[in-house]
Design an enzyme around this catalytic site. Sequence first.
Site, PDB file in Angstrom:
ATOM      1  N   GLU A 181     -19.862  -4.218  22.338  1.00 33.60           N
ATOM      2  CA  GLU A 181     -18.949  -5.313  22.637  1.00 33.60           C
ATOM      3  C   GLU A 181     -17.659  -5.219  21.830  1.00 33.60           C
ATOM      4  O   GLU A 181     -16.572  -5.542  22.321  1.00 33.60           O
ATOM      5  CB  GLU A 181     -19.623  -6.662  22.359  1.00 33.60           C
ATOM      6  CG  GLU A 181     -20.881  -6.930  23.171  1.00 33.60           C
ATOM      7  CD  GLU A 181     -22.131  -6.304  22.560  1.00 33.60           C
ATOM      8  OE1 GLU A 181     -22.038  -5.682  21.478  1.00 33.60           O
ATOM      9  OE2 GLU A 181     -23.204  -6.436  23.175  1.00 33.60           O
ATOM     10  N   HIS A 189     -30.042 -15.561  21.968  1.00 28.86           N
ATOM     11  CA  HIS A 189     -29.184 -15.258  23.110  1.00 28.86           C
ATOM     12  C   HIS A 189     -28.491 -16.498  23.681  1.00 28.86           C
ATOM     13  O   HIS A 189     -27.721 -16.375  24.622  1.00 28.86           O
ATOM     14  CB  HIS A 189     -30.002 -14.576  24.210  1.00 28.86           C
ATOM     15  CG  HIS A 189     -30.334 -13.139  23.909  1.00 28.86           C
ATOM     16  ND1 HIS A 189     -30.904 -12.740  22.722  1.00 28.86           N
ATOM     17  CD2 HIS A 189     -30.157 -12.002  24.634  1.00 28.86           C
ATOM     18  CE1 HIS A 189     -31.074 -11.424  22.739  1.00 28.86           C
ATOM     19  NE2 HIS A 189     -30.629 -10.955  23.876  1.00 28.86           N
ATOM     20  N   HIS A 219      -3.867   2.876  -3.855  1.00 30.76           N
ATOM     21  CA  HIS A 219      -4.145   2.463  -2.476  1.00 30.76           C
ATOM     22  C   HIS A 219      -3.478   1.131  -2.144  1.00 30.76           C
ATOM     23  O   HIS A 219      -2.723   1.042  -1.187  1.00 30.76           O
ATOM     24  CB  HIS A 219      -5.664   2.359  -2.259  1.00 30.76           C
ATOM     25  CG  HIS A 219      -6.033   1.796  -0.931  1.00 30.76           C
ATOM     26  ND1 HIS A 219      -6.396   2.595   0.115  1.00 30.76           N
ATOM     27  CD2 HIS A 219      -6.065   0.517  -0.467  1.00 30.76           C
ATOM     28  CE1 HIS A 219      -6.635   1.821   1.173  1.00 30.76           C
ATOM     29  NE2 HIS A 219      -6.451   0.568   0.843  1.00 30.76           N
ATOM     30  N   HIS A 242       0.838  -1.194   0.000  1.00 31.13           N
ATOM     31  CA  HIS A 242       0.000   0.000   0.000  1.00 31.13           C
ATOM     32  C   HIS A 242       0.876   1.249   0.000  1.00 31.13           C
ATOM     33  O   HIS A 242       1.181   1.794   1.062  1.00 31.13           O
ATOM     34  CB  HIS A 242      -0.913  -0.007   1.219  1.00 31.13           C
ATOM     35  CG  HIS A 242      -1.881  -1.154   1.237  1.00 31.13           C
ATOM     36  ND1 HIS A 242      -1.536  -2.420   1.637  1.00 31.13           N
ATOM     37  CD2 HIS A 242      -3.188  -1.226   0.895  1.00 31.13           C
ATOM     38  CE1 HIS A 242      -2.589  -3.227   1.550  1.00 31.13           C
ATOM     39  NE2 HIS A 242      -3.611  -2.533   1.107  1.00 31.13           N
TER      40      HIS A 242
END
Lengths: 688, 688
Positions: free
Chosen positions: A433, A495, A275, A30
């Site tokens: 989280e 969950h 890039h 890069h």
Amino acid sequence: PEGWTDLDTKAVDTVRALAADAVQGPQAGHPGTAISLAPAAYLLFQKVMRHDPSDTNWVGRDRFVLSAGHSCLTLYIQFYLGGFGLELDDLKSLRTWDSKTPGHPEYGHTAGVEVTTGPLGQGVGNAVGMAMAARRQRGLLDPDAAPGTSPFDYQIYSIASDGDIEEGISSEASSLAGTQRLGNLTLIYDNNKISIEDDTNIALSEDTAKRYEAYGWHVQTVDWTNDGKSYGENIKALNDALAAAREVTDRPSFIDLRTIIAWPSPGKQGTGAAHGSSLGDDEVKALKEVIGFDASKTFDVDPAVLEHTRGLVQRGKDAHAEWQKSFDAWASKNADGKAMFERLTKRELTPGWEKALPTFDADEKGVASRAASGKVLTALAPVLPELWGGSADLAGSNNTTPDGQPSFLPEDRQSKKFSGSPYGRVLHFGIREHAMGAIMNGIAVSTGLRVYGGTFLTFSDYMRPSVRLASLMKLPVTYVWTHDSIGLGEDGPTHQPVEHLTALRAIPGLDVVRPADANETAWAWKTILEHSDRPAGLILSRQALPTFPRDTDGFAAADGTAKGGYVLKDSEGDPEVILIGTGSEVQLAVKAAEQLAADGVKARVVSMPCVEWFFEQDEAYRESVLPAGVKARVSVEAGIALGWRGLIGDAGRAVSLEHFGASAAAGVLFEEFGFTPAKVVEAANESI
Amino acid sequence: PEGWTDLDTKAVDTVRALAADAVQGPQAGHPGTAISLAPAAYLLFQKVMRHDPSDTNWVGRDRFVLSAGHSCLTLYIQFYLGGFGLELDDLKSLRTWDSKTPGHPEYGHTAGVEVTTGPLGQGVGNAVGMAMAARRQRGLLDPDAAPGTSPFDYQIYSIASDGDIEEGISSEASSLAGTQRLGNLTLIYDNNKISIEDDTNIALSEDTAKRYEAYGWHVQTVDWTNDGKSYGENIKALNDALAAAREVTDRPSFIDLRTIIAWPSPGKQGTGAAHGSSLGDDEVKALKEVIGFDASKTFDVDPAVLEHTRGLVQRGKDAHAEWQKSFDAWASKNADGKAMFERLTKRELTPGWEKALPTFDADEKGVASRAASGKVLTALAPVLPELWGGSADLAGSNNTTPDGQPSFLPEDRQSKKFSGSPYGRVLHFGIREHAMGAIMNGIAVSTGLRVYGGTFLTFSDYMRPSVRLASLMKLPVTYVWTHDSIGLGEDGPTHQPVEHLTALRAIPGLDVVRPADANETAWAWKTILEHSDRPAGLILSRQALPTFPRDTDGFAAADGTAKGGYVLKDSEGDPEVILIGTGSEVQLAVKAAEQLAADGVKARVVSMPCVEWFFEQDEAYRESVLPAGVKARVSVEAGIALGWRGLIGDAGRAVSLEHFGASAAAGVLFEEFGFTPAKVVEAANESI
């Protein structure tokens, strides 16, 4: 800026030429950002930051986090110029086997790299964690010093790319940084509007500066593109903005630095091609011509430039020596603080700390392992001031708040329920989280503090990329993952973890620890804290678990926990079958063994709280627990069996859960899904 | 608002009483939001949304996503009042085994639930996906209709809690929604400043409305707290804001609805206690007194209220009938469109579509499986208009852009590199893997479209919570995960998956498909697309893989791919050892078998692109591939061995990678880490 010389300008151009040359070697990498950010990186490393190339662990140094880790040359070339230990040969061996210059900066591998970056957004979270750690460390060691006067005051700088800005983890961390008023943090956004898919307008059209204002940050814009009209690297403007950022101490600072990627590369500036790919020989030559370098030479550094930039070595030593005076002055007045500082630096625990660990009496009704963990944390808080942590908005459920301990909160962010101080020790991450994971990594790399963070085990998925990085960096962070199975009950399948134990054990270098009762929980904490070279996930139940009668009725002591797996209750005589359980399912193995004994079958119960620790034991010990001759084996764990096949072998049977859970009371689910002593007995008989 | 009657007010209060009563049963759940949001939910379901309780699959319905899935009663009670199929008994059996009212809304389980929610932030991403799907569907079926006049025009509404707002995934999705100008999307933020840790000021102090302005959304505030001075549920103001949101069609709309959680519960309003716990008998009674209900009764519904609210059934039928006219008018003029619509509704593929699949000639140098996948997508684009997708900023690396296909972009968001239209089919997610996952789920639940999304395999971790939900919901979405091993090379360990194949195979219901060559890649796509009842991850190499000479030289055809595992190249005579490989490592098994044959050892090569598909085959087939009598087995996969133990058995050996990778060229890494034919031969001899 003041004091900037022609040699500085030439050094900046040298950075560009080196970046272009370095990527030509592996023909991949890069170059673009390293080229256009050369003046910003040079300014930071040579003029702004307080650091010492000869001692990259100096505690008083300013920290730099390259969240845009793909632009690793931004770091490596500054390390070379500044004398941090890299030489031209290292740049020439970019991205090759065993080099000091891997494709992304790696913590512990190259001196000066503060944290491993590359997975986007993580570095922003790490930097937020570093800023929090600095405040907590100051609170422990030098709380009364006036702002900016303590040897423990330093700045955290970070550079973020468009990708870092797009990733949700940076949004989470940045919102929290605003709440936490992290005045020691400055984030420079390399706003070049180019990512791999070229013009970011196809995916990023927000007003990012305004977004950071909304987070409560101090926001400045430095526009080298002059609103698209002409390009000028106004280094003074950036320097002024950095100075202003340091002046603002009640908020983190965001600098929207508008650049053109790969500038002044004539053919590839402002393109996605610059890039992530090498520029190609022609463009490298063209770039060198633009900056007045000899296009026929590669890795060509004017000795005068290097002599000039290596001046940082002495300046760093001088700054360090100056700081040492203030440190010594502090130390002479703070003998206890100095002792603590040295202890933390070595990552040693308070001598005798383990005496504070609670033990739990046998109790058939028992206690949830999350509750036992909470009691451990309460007991340890007074003796281990470096131990701190919190939860992603599940403090009460995760039992992560030690009784009576203050929250880590600015004065105006405290609530009726949570008071504290900016130096407190209970962290409130919000329902974030992922940022929690990255913040914990930032805390762990920057100080000797020991940090933990909690959420439901299912939501370990939300923070998994940061957990992986903690494992890669071997950082001693502890995850408190509660509600560890269908035992969570009514909240239902979204969950209830099913695959998570296996998926976490899959991560190299992560210890997954699932204690079977309260005493194993205390031993789990003890063993985790004694390791300073790795992360651990502590897997805890929502529901009560019987506390086994240790050292009586045939039950072993809980110290076997430290060995990862141990014979909890043996058969009378050589076992015909071994029942291996973890966590809440060990009690089923115990009851099944009793039933089998009544049926005349000799069954050994092995509690296996941590497979990783077990495999660290020598073969003789492992053989003593799981004799090769006993092929009949049953694993009992309320999750998928995938990971148990190796331990139970061809003849083994797994009592497991191979599908998602359901919404109902925990007891109903265990019954409906076949987690009963009878099923374990059945599996044992099959295996025999 | 106009037409609002006392019965409506009483119905709203009935919602509150029912919510309080329902949670008393399981003594766990989330009453607070269901109580305070009662007027908002009632307004939406009874007055605002166009839907038909008798046909919850009506394609013309407005969609509602309860991102705050914990407040499932917000949905269930509206389903009860509106006649969607729930009755009082269902509310009474909240969160119990086999009930229609699980702890979080579950897609496919309860009529009217558009998507499974609960893991926070996901619903916002789902809603963004639904909004995108609606536009793409319109573009396929009715592109020229004036805005708001097509039978395929509908609105997407979503309610988000503080937790949804904090999660990074919602930031990602919301930023992209601004870029995409999703005018059919309205997000209501239930800004009650309470989460489980009580006052959110400890973790959330940002100006969220301003943040959404920064994303380019149309932002309105409806403040029922009157800036904290007095509480008044100004339903007209909310109704007006919803109307204004519909009027704004060039931007998504954000309504900052400021509420007090659990209002008007006298003792628990505005507290964290009301968020996630039952109110308790006393408080339930007190609440009923405040709203003028008989505190001695539970689940008490005035028949007049129910009759009034069940009027929605007829209104829904009427609206549906009205819509049917416009649909029929459209259908009569668009026979092809109607046929496509019916095909998509049944999730059937274009007859004969598979003839478009490319085949690849044998080639020792070969082609990367990612490149083969790109060719497949290019070939399928013309015959499967419903197949669309993109990448999280790695389009060129993931090969997810079919040649010549237009991007899905508003006019002013197009770039030089990516042109297209609002109706295009190439998606640009930006570097937002998690939002990509949730958006794909939203697309899959709301239309018959087939969507795929790409990133590097390592970054499957970033989207894992959404992948899990796709698996739980059995949605036919396809992940294109490329750069699937250390074969990624120079980018190093942060970018090299090691544990990911195992961790993904651990998720129940997810097919993990790793083809060995170009023809397996085509068959993998074919088989994946033929499944409409599950998600799949397609695991592809960066590096070139030899294209095996199919049906010659002892190589089998590639159609075995569909069976998950097959004998690619058999030994002459019964095998002494079976070499099982996946993806790029199959070639090592082939070479090792040749070497073993030269050494006089009979080795069978099994290619195992999808373990899940293999285990769906009958036992006879599996036995034909992996005869139980052949105990000598070797797995070859450039990742951890954990998942292979069951297949290779006690006598088996795994050629695997049990640690993180490194930064170097791919060839060097395979050599250094022991992925060579010689190592496979060695393992085979050990196993024998």
